[in-house]
Write an enzyme that holds these catalytic residues in place. Structure first.
Site, PDB file in Angstrom:
ATOM      1  N   CYS A 115     -45.033  77.529  59.312  1.00 59.62           N
ATOM      2  CA  CYS A 115     -44.552  77.147  57.970  1.00 59.62           C
ATOM      3  C   CYS A 115     -44.665  78.284  56.956  1.00 59.62           C
ATOM      4  O   CYS A 115     -44.033  78.248  55.906  1.00 59.62           O
ATOM      5  CB  CYS A 115     -45.301  75.921  57.464  1.00 59.62           C
ATOM      6  N   HIS A 252     -43.905  75.741  49.710  1.00 64.25           N
ATOM      7  CA  HIS A 252     -43.560  75.149  51.004  1.00 64.25           C
ATOM      8  C   HIS A 252     -43.596  73.627  50.836  1.00 64.25           C
ATOM      9  O   HIS A 252     -44.501  73.082  50.204  1.00 64.25           O
ATOM     10  CB  HIS A 252     -44.568  75.602  52.066  1.00 64.25           C
ATOM     11  N   ASN A 282     -40.519  68.162  55.968  1.00 68.73           N
ATOM     12  CA  ASN A 282     -41.089  69.495  56.171  1.00 68.73           C
ATOM     13  C   ASN A 282     -40.208  70.253  57.169  1.00 68.73           C
ATOM     14  O   ASN A 282     -40.206  69.940  58.359  1.00 68.73           O
ATOM     15  CB  ASN A 282     -42.521  69.345  56.699  1.00 68.73           C
TER      16      ASN A 282
HETATM   17  N1  ACO Z   1     -47.470  55.338  59.676  1.00 73.13           N
HETATM   18  C1  ACO Z   1     -48.476  54.465  59.472  1.00 73.13           C
HETATM   19  N2  ACO Z   1     -49.763  54.751  59.684  1.00 73.13           N
HETATM   20  C2  ACO Z   1     -50.051  55.998  60.086  1.00 73.13           C
HETATM   21  C3  ACO Z   1     -49.065  56.970  60.320  1.00 73.13           C
HETATM   22  C4  ACO Z   1     -47.716  56.588  60.098  1.00 73.13           C
HETATM   23  N3  ACO Z   1     -46.703  57.450  60.268  1.00 73.13           N
HETATM   24  N4  ACO Z   1     -49.653  58.106  60.721  1.00 73.13           N
HETATM   25  C5  ACO Z   1     -50.984  57.874  60.736  1.00 73.13           C
HETATM   26  N5  ACO Z   1     -51.212  56.595  60.365  1.00 73.13           N
HETATM   27  C6  ACO Z   1     -52.504  55.930  60.241  1.00 73.13           C
HETATM   28  C7  ACO Z   1     -53.589  56.585  61.031  1.00 73.13           C
HETATM   29  O1  ACO Z   1     -53.566  56.181  62.388  1.00 73.13           O
HETATM   30  C8  ACO Z   1     -54.842  56.100  60.322  1.00 73.13           C
HETATM   31  O2  ACO Z   1     -55.115  54.802  60.737  1.00 73.13           O
HETATM   32  P1  ACO Z   1     -56.642  54.318  60.935  1.00 73.13           P
HETATM   33  O3  ACO Z   1     -57.254  54.410  59.557  1.00 73.13           O
HETATM   34  O4  ACO Z   1     -56.475  52.915  61.422  1.00 73.13           O
HETATM   35  O5  ACO Z   1     -57.254  55.249  61.926  1.00 73.13           O
HETATM   36  C9  ACO Z   1     -54.383  56.021  58.851  1.00 73.13           C
HETATM   37  O6  ACO Z   1     -52.946  56.001  58.883  1.00 73.13           O
HETATM   38  C10 ACO Z   1     -54.860  57.193  58.011  1.00 73.13           C
HETATM   39  O7  ACO Z   1     -54.599  58.399  58.727  1.00 73.13           O
HETATM   40  P2  ACO Z   1     -54.931  59.822  58.136  1.00 73.13           P
HETATM   41  O8  ACO Z   1     -54.476  60.873  59.081  1.00 73.13           O
HETATM   42  O9  ACO Z   1     -56.364  59.845  57.707  1.00 73.13           O
HETATM   43  O10 ACO Z   1     -54.010  59.802  56.814  1.00 73.13           O
HETATM   44  P3  ACO Z   1     -53.897  60.831  55.667  1.00 73.13           P
HETATM   45  O11 ACO Z   1     -54.094  60.164  54.373  1.00 73.13           O
HETATM   46  O12 ACO Z   1     -54.705  62.067  55.929  1.00 73.13           O
HETATM   47  O13 ACO Z   1     -52.364  61.231  55.718  1.00 73.13           O
HETATM   48  C11 ACO Z   1     -50.993  63.012  56.558  1.00 73.13           C
HETATM   49  C12 ACO Z   1     -51.843  61.810  56.901  1.00 73.13           C
HETATM   50  C13 ACO Z   1     -49.797  62.554  55.735  1.00 73.13           C
HETATM   51  C14 ACO Z   1     -50.516  63.663  57.840  1.00 73.13           C
HETATM   52  C15 ACO Z   1     -51.831  64.006  55.725  1.00 73.13           C
HETATM   53  O14 ACO Z   1     -53.071  64.235  56.325  1.00 73.13           O
HETATM   54  C16 ACO Z   1     -51.117  65.319  55.554  1.00 73.13           C
HETATM   55  O15 ACO Z   1     -50.101  65.425  54.897  1.00 73.13           O
HETATM   56  N6  ACO Z   1     -51.669  66.385  56.133  1.00 73.13           N
HETATM   57  C17 ACO Z   1     -51.037  67.689  56.054  1.00 73.13           C
HETATM   58  C18 ACO Z   1     -50.316  67.853  57.317  1.00 73.13           C
HETATM   59  C19 ACO Z   1     -49.063  68.625  57.182  1.00 73.13           C
HETATM   60  O16 ACO Z   1     -48.398  68.643  56.162  1.00 73.13           O
HETATM   61  N7  ACO Z   1     -48.714  69.250  58.281  1.00 73.13           N
HETATM   62  C20 ACO Z   1     -47.494  69.938  58.373  1.00 73.13           C
HETATM   63  C21 ACO Z   1     -47.647  71.317  58.824  1.00 73.13           C
HETATM   64  S1  ACO Z   1     -48.752  72.235  57.890  1.00 73.13           S
HETATM   65  C22 ACO Z   1     -48.030  72.387  56.487  1.00 73.13           C
HETATM   66  O17 ACO Z   1     -46.843  72.436  56.458  1.00 73.13           O
HETATM   67  C23 ACO Z   1     -48.867  72.435  55.288  1.00 73.13           C
END
Ligand code: ACO
Length: 325
Positions: A115, A252, A282
């Site tokens: 990214c 980004h 993304n």
């Molecule tokens: N739909 C519904 N529920 C979901 C989904 C989904 N698509 N995905 C995960 N969950 C659930 C999980 O299983 C978890 O359930 P549980 O509590 O029963 O175990 C719950 O939602 C919370 O999961 P978390 O991973 O803790 O959620 P979080 O608030 O951290 O959000 C997310 C997840 C959106 C991925 C966030 O962590 C994020 O944006 N991280 C950055 C990742 C990113 O952007 N990566 C891209 C590449 S790097 C970059 O470009 C910066």
């Protein structure tokens, strides 16, 4: 003092016409529009069709950037494509774009920093232009992320999209101050100790296949917020600038909450932040040049505006660049 600057002479982008909404994804995996919007700000993403690829999208975006610059393909003497999803292991996307556009023999190569790829490519192109190795370059970010997603994994498949963005970067004389048009400074980092936070579970040298994205989302999120906060501060300090000197933050586009945290750190009103993540998802290395072109075409970013680019991605890699449009 007269110095050489790399000035953005034109921008272009391409999004595949096929749109996949959050509602569409509700039919494939256990997710909801509400969850995706609340956690990421994403409502839809563009997904490449069967006859579209990183090369075809990069070529379209580059063609538009060349048109916008007023130059012709024969005026280009260097091409860098930032991508993690090349059509082939080799040859590079860059040489395929070169052939498709009719750019004459010159430098053409791909660069992989996930990214952060576009910020890395901008920095390398800027160095090549300032050293005199090239005088007018295409810098492209292009990705077909949909082809390295596990469409059964709801924690990753809802986040990404496909597309391409491009700029023409050309040598111009500047006075060596932040008032110059062009790239003013670039700041690149990586820390391989964090490689297990975001990776593909395969590759040409191991499984012989590209593999699919695996991610520790919460850890990536925490690192992204803190490292982006640090790096925007570094850019301001390095150039003796205040928050209010920046006209546009062009980040980004991974997650609206990460973007807003960086904007808050800079005390920037959200109206001064280019946000396309809602409609594009993304698109990895493509996201910054796509956002830039969207804002230029919308008449938001104008000649002379001071732009701050920043990104974080797998590796981890991260970086930022300051440029006057
Ligand atoms: N739909 C519904 N529920 C979901 C989904 C989904 N698509 N995905 C995960 N969950 C659930 C999980 O299983 C978890 O359930 P549980 O509590 O029963 O175990 C719950 O939602 C919370 O999961 P978390 O991973 O803790 O959620 P979080 O608030 O951290 O959000 C997310 C997840 C959106 C991925 C966030 O962590 C994020 O944006 N991280 C950055 C990742 C990113 O952007 N990566 C891209 C590449 S790097 C970059 O470009 C910066």
């Amino acid at each position: 003092m007269s110095i050489k600057r790399s000035v953005i002479a034109g921008t272009g982008s391409f999004l595949p016409p096929q749109i996949v909404t959050n509602k569409d994804l509700e039919k494939k995996v256990d997710t909801s529009d509400e969850w995706i919007v609340q956690r990421t700000g994403i409502t839809q993403r563009h997904i490449a069709g069967e006859d579209e690829s990183t090369v075809t999208m990069a070529t379209q975006a580059a063609n538009k950037a060349i048109e916008a610059s007023g130059y012709k393909p024969e005026d280009i003497d260097g091409i860098i494509v930032a991508t993690t999803t090349p059509d082939n292991t080799f040859p590079s996307v860059a040489v395929q774009v070169q052939a498709a556009l009719g750019v004459p023999p010159g430098v053409a190569f791909d660069l992989q920093a996930v990214c952060t790829g576009f910020v890395y490519a901008l920095s390398v192109a800027d160095s090549m232009i300032r050293s005199g190795a090239c005088s007018r370059m295409l810098v492209i970010g292009a990705e077909t992320m949909s082809r390295i997603l596990d469409w059964d994994d709801r924690t990753t498949c809802v986040l990404f999209g496909d597309g391409a963005g491009a700029i023409v970067l050309e040598a111009q004389e500047g006075e060596g101050t932040v008032k110059d048009r062009g790239v003013i400074s670039t700041h690149l980092y990586s820390d391989g100790r964090l490689k297990d936070l975001l990776y593909t579970d395969g590759g040409p040298g191991t499984t012989g296949k590209a593999g699919a994205i695996r991610m520790k989302g919460r850890d990536v999120f925490k690192n992204a917020v803190s490292l982006m906060n640090d790096i925007v501060g570094e850019v301001l300090d390095a150039n003796d600038l205040n928050d209010s000197d920046i006209d546009w933050l062009v980040p980004h586009q991974a997650n609206i909450r990460i973007i807003q945290a960086t904007a808050d750190k800079l005390s920037m009103p959200y109206e001064k932040v280019v946000m396309t993540v809602g409609k594009h998802g993304n698109t990895s290395a493509a996201s910054i040049p796509l956002a830039l072109d969207t804002a230029v075409k919308a008449g938001m970013i104008k000649k002379g505006d001071l732009l701050l680019f920043e990104a974080l991605g797998g590796g981890l890699t991260w970086g930022a660049a300051l440029a006057r449009f």
